[in-house]
Motif scaffolding. Sequence first.
Motif, mmCIF file in Angstrom:
data_model
loop_
_atom_site.group_PDB
_atom_site.id
_atom_site.type_symbol
_atom_site.label_atom_id
_atom_site.label_comp_id
_atom_site.label_asym_id
_atom_site.label_seq_id
_atom_site.Cartn_x
_atom_site.Cartn_y
_atom_site.Cartn_z
ATOM 1 N N THR A 198 0.830 -1.206 0.000
ATOM 2 C CA THR A 198 0.000 0.000 0.000
ATOM 3 C C THR A 198 0.861 1.250 0.000
ATOM 4 N N ASP A 199 1.903 1.268 0.849
ATOM 5 C CA ASP A 199 2.814 2.425 0.889
ATOM 6 C C ASP A 199 3.515 2.598 -0.443
ATOM 7 N N SER A 200 3.958 1.480 -1.036
ATOM 8 C CA SER A 200 4.657 1.548 -2.321
ATOM 9 C C SER A 200 3.753 2.099 -3.414
ATOM 10 N N LEU A 201 2.503 1.625 -3.451
ATOM 11 C CA LEU A 201 1.556 2.089 -4.463
ATOM 12 C C LEU A 201 1.250 3.566 -4.282
ATOM 13 N N GLN A 202 1.142 4.002 -3.028
ATOM 14 C CA GLN A 202 0.854 5.407 -2.763
ATOM 15 C C GLN A 202 1.979 6.294 -3.297
ATOM 16 N N TYR A 203 3.236 5.904 -3.062
ATOM 17 C CA TYR A 203 4.365 6.680 -3.567
ATOM 18 C C TYR A 203 4.441 6.612 -5.091
ATOM 19 N N LEU A 207 2.057 9.292 -6.529
ATOM 20 C CA LEU A 207 2.328 10.711 -6.261
ATOM 21 C C LEU A 207 2.802 11.495 -7.489
ATOM 22 N N PRO A 208 3.677 10.937 -8.359
ATOM 23 C CA PRO A 208 4.090 11.706 -9.555
ATOM 24 C C PRO A 208 2.943 12.029 -10.504
ATOM 25 N N MET A 209 1.788 11.374 -10.329
ATOM 26 C CA MET A 209 0.640 11.637 -11.188
ATOM 27 C C MET A 209 -0.073 12.935 -10.818
ATOM 28 N N VAL A 210 0.169 13.437 -9.604
ATOM 29 C CA VAL A 210 -0.499 14.655 -9.156
ATOM 30 C C VAL A 210 -0.097 15.832 -10.049
ATOM 31 N N GLY A 211 -1.099 16.552 -10.528
ATOM 32 C CA GLY A 211 -0.854 17.676 -11.431
ATOM 33 C C GLY A 211 -0.948 17.304 -12.896
ATOM 34 N N ARG A 212 -0.950 16.005 -13.200
ATOM 35 C CA ARG A 212 -1.062 15.569 -14.577
ATOM 36 C C ARG A 212 -2.524 15.594 -15.033
ATOM 37 N N THR A 213 -2.711 15.679 -16.340
ATOM 38 C CA THR A 213 -4.046 15.668 -16.931
ATOM 39 C C THR A 213 -4.301 14.303 -17.552
ATOM 40 N N VAL A 214 -5.483 13.757 -17.292
ATOM 41 C CA VAL A 214 -5.822 12.442 -17.821
ATOM 42 C C VAL A 214 -7.146 12.507 -18.572
ATOM 43 N N GLN A 215 -7.272 11.645 -19.560
ATOM 44 C CA GLN A 215 -8.532 11.460 -20.281
ATOM 45 C C GLN A 215 -9.156 10.177 -19.751
ATOM 46 N N VAL A 251 -3.797 12.207 -4.033
ATOM 47 C CA VAL A 251 -3.974 10.769 -3.803
ATOM 48 C C VAL A 251 -4.787 10.609 -2.531
ATOM 49 N N ARG A 252 -5.833 9.818 -2.592
ATOM 50 C CA ARG A 252 -6.741 9.658 -1.467
ATOM 51 C C ARG A 252 -6.873 8.177 -1.119
ATOM 52 N N MET A 253 -6.942 7.891 0.189
ATOM 53 C CA MET A 253 -7.132 6.520 0.635
ATOM 54 C C MET A 253 -8.619 6.183 0.614
ATOM 55 N N VAL A 254 -8.989 5.141 -0.116
ATOM 56 C CA VAL A 254 -10.376 4.682 -0.202
ATOM 57 C C VAL A 254 -10.407 3.209 0.177
ATOM 58 N N ASP A 255 -11.057 2.903 1.291
ATOM 59 C CA ASP A 255 -11.122 1.524 1.793
ATOM 60 C C ASP A 255 -9.735 0.912 1.937
ATOM 61 N N GLY A 256 -8.800 1.734 2.412
ATOM 62 C CA GLY A 256 -7.444 1.247 2.646
ATOM 63 C C GLY A 256 -6.572 1.158 1.413
ATOM 64 N N THR A 257 -7.078 1.614 0.269
ATOM 65 C CA THR A 257 -6.312 1.557 -0.978
ATOM 66 C C THR A 257 -6.119 2.959 -1.532
#
Length: 220
Positions: A82-87, A90-98, A195-201
């Motif tokens: 979970t910690d690894s996935l969260q980190y 993080l680089p996705m923050v600020g990016r634009t997605v379709q 990044v937000r924790m939802v049901d522990g993920t």
Amino acid sequence: MATIGSATTQNTQSGGLAGALSGNQQMGQNDFLKLLVTQLKNQDPLKPMDNTAFVAELAQFSQLDQSTKQVQLLEQSIAQQTDSLQYTLLPMVGRTVQVEGSLIDLKGGPATLTYALEHDASTVRVTILDGQGRAIRTLDLGTQTAGKQNVNWDGRNQSGALMPNGIYSYQVSAKDVRGATVVAAPSSTLTISGVRMVDGTPQLAAGDYVIQRKDIVELR
């Protein structure tokens, strides 16, 4: 000693030392050995514990102890993943997605909403909804050809008031010259805000909206 011996005898009769351990998951190896020694001291001299029972007690304890350790290792592994996935996110923050879906990310000005028409349409109407699903603006767009369409919304409601920043949604109603419905497949351009924790993920978020990674079709 009589009290301890009585309790030990009861534990043995109800399933042995491993049974006592299962009722107290915090009992360690030293506790088990102390309880075993107490049981041996307080056993009936005329009916002492035989080697088979002794070995069975040790085997049950060993099995239960290994199971407890496996659960602890599994919990540690899940926490590390979970910690690894969260980190990783993080680089996705600020990016634009379709992403798939009919959402609009309004940020202090005009916003673009996108959809694809399956066939040519003689009439197209777009209804913009707020976060509570209430219609705030209707855009009559007239005729549009089949394929991808980009529509600009000035960020104002039907009365001309500028709407606050946030995530909005929209509905497309399109018909051909015969009045038959033309399918419109919407897509949304969103900016990842955190990044937000939802049901522990950990999940990607755009404002109050949680983005499912499976719905991302393009990263910009």
